[in-house]
Scaffold this motif. Structure first.
Motif, PDB file in Angstrom:
ATOM      1  N   ASN A   2       0.230  -4.779 -16.017  1.00 52.60           N
ATOM      2  CA  ASN A   2       1.145  -3.646 -16.096  1.00 52.60           C
ATOM      3  C   ASN A   2       0.611  -2.692 -17.149  1.00 52.60           C
ATOM      4  O   ASN A   2       0.513  -3.045 -18.309  1.00 52.60           O
ATOM      5  CB  ASN A   2       2.549  -4.134 -16.444  1.00 52.60           C
ATOM      6  N   THR A  16       5.509  11.342  -8.872  1.00 52.87           N
ATOM      7  CA  THR A  16       5.987  10.190  -8.125  1.00 52.87           C
ATOM      8  C   THR A  16       5.646  10.382  -6.661  1.00 52.87           C
ATOM      9  O   THR A  16       6.019  11.393  -6.059  1.00 52.87           O
ATOM     10  CB  THR A  16       7.510  10.028  -8.293  1.00 52.87           C
ATOM     11  N   THR A  42      -2.237  -0.109  -0.605  1.00 50.14           N
ATOM     12  CA  THR A  42      -1.943  -1.397  -1.217  1.00 50.14           C
ATOM     13  C   THR A  42      -0.820  -1.207  -2.237  1.00 50.14           C
ATOM     14  O   THR A  42      -0.914  -0.320  -3.100  1.00 50.14           O
ATOM     15  CB  THR A  42      -3.203  -1.958  -1.905  1.00 50.14           C
ATOM     16  N   PRO A  43       0.249  -2.001  -2.155  1.00 57.16           N
ATOM     17  CA  PRO A  43       1.346  -1.853  -3.129  1.00 57.16           C
ATOM     18  C   PRO A  43       0.835  -1.950  -4.568  1.00 57.16           C
ATOM     19  O   PRO A  43      -0.015  -2.777  -4.894  1.00 57.16           O
ATOM     20  CB  PRO A  43       2.266  -3.026  -2.788  1.00 57.16           C
ATOM     21  N   GLY A  44       1.336  -1.053  -5.419  1.00 59.00           N
ATOM     22  CA  GLY A  44       0.971  -1.043  -6.823  1.00 59.00           C
ATOM     23  C   GLY A  44      -0.384  -0.408  -7.105  1.00 59.00           C
ATOM     24  O   GLY A  44      -0.842  -0.426  -8.240  1.00 59.00           O
ATOM     25  N   GLN A  45      -1.018   0.173  -6.087  1.00 61.95           N
ATOM     26  CA  GLN A  45      -2.341   0.764  -6.264  1.00 61.95           C
ATOM     27  C   GLN A  45      -2.380   2.220  -5.821  1.00 61.95           C
ATOM     28  O   GLN A  45      -3.392   2.693  -5.314  1.00 61.95           O
ATOM     29  CB  GLN A  45      -3.380  -0.031  -5.457  1.00 61.95           C
ATOM     30  N   THR A  59      -5.957   5.593  -4.117  1.00 61.90           N
ATOM     31  CA  THR A  59      -5.333   4.358  -3.653  1.00 61.90           C
ATOM     32  C   THR A  59      -6.363   3.437  -3.039  1.00 61.90           C
ATOM     33  O   THR A  59      -7.454   3.862  -2.682  1.00 61.90           O
ATOM     34  CB  THR A  59      -4.200   4.643  -2.634  1.00 61.90           C
ATOM     35  N   ARG A 129      -2.962  -3.208 -10.826  1.00 64.82           N
ATOM     36  CA  ARG A 129      -1.966  -2.726 -11.809  1.00 64.82           C
ATOM     37  C   ARG A 129      -0.597  -3.137 -11.394  1.00 64.82           C
ATOM     38  O   ARG A 129      -0.231  -3.327 -10.300  1.00 64.82           O
ATOM     39  CB  ARG A 129      -2.145  -1.236 -11.939  1.00 64.82           C
TER      40      ARG A 129
END
Length: 129
Positions: A2, A16, A42-45, A59, A129
């Motif tokens: 994180n 955002t 990809t989630p979180g990327q 991403t 991340r």
């Protein structure tokens, strides 16, 4: 991992990314690489920001259900590289480049097409991340 990143740097700011931005960026990648139909960020990327009125995104992509064997094989390498995009004046997106293999320690800080202040906001686009 994180990573806490500041919201702004001179001339640049984080934004955002909603589902419309992610879909438009995915569409830009599909136009550049039409063999990849069944993909998503990809989630979180997903990194999204703006410098001096120009939008940028970065991403990684992953295969989605329904991916063909060829897509799955192709994503073994492509999925590990971060892709970089620039917003167009018409509201669309253009694919710029991707990380090399192997990914450099500077992450998106080594990508000339991404403003240095923005890559700093994105903490150099850390993987996972």
């Amino acid at each position: 991992m994180n990573v806490s990143v500041p919201a702004d740097r001179p001339g640049c700011r984080n934004l955002t990314a909603g589902s419309q931005v992610k879909a438009a960026v995915t569409g830009a990648y599909r136009r550049s690489f039409p063999r990849f139909v069944h993909i998503r960020p990809t989630p979180g990327q997903f990194f999204y920001g703006q410098c001096d009125g120009v939008r940028y995104a970065a991403t990684r992509f992953e295969a989605t259900p329904g991916a063909t064997h060829d897509e799955l094989v192709g994503m073994q390498d492509e999925g590990s590289a971060t892709k970089y995009f620039r917003g167009t004046s018409a509201g669309g997106w253009t694919y710029l480049t991707s990380d090399g293999f192997p990914r450099g320690a500077q992450g998106c800080g080594a990508v000339a097409q991404i403003p240095e202040a923005l890559s700093a906001l994105w903490a150099n686009c850390p993987a996972g991340r």
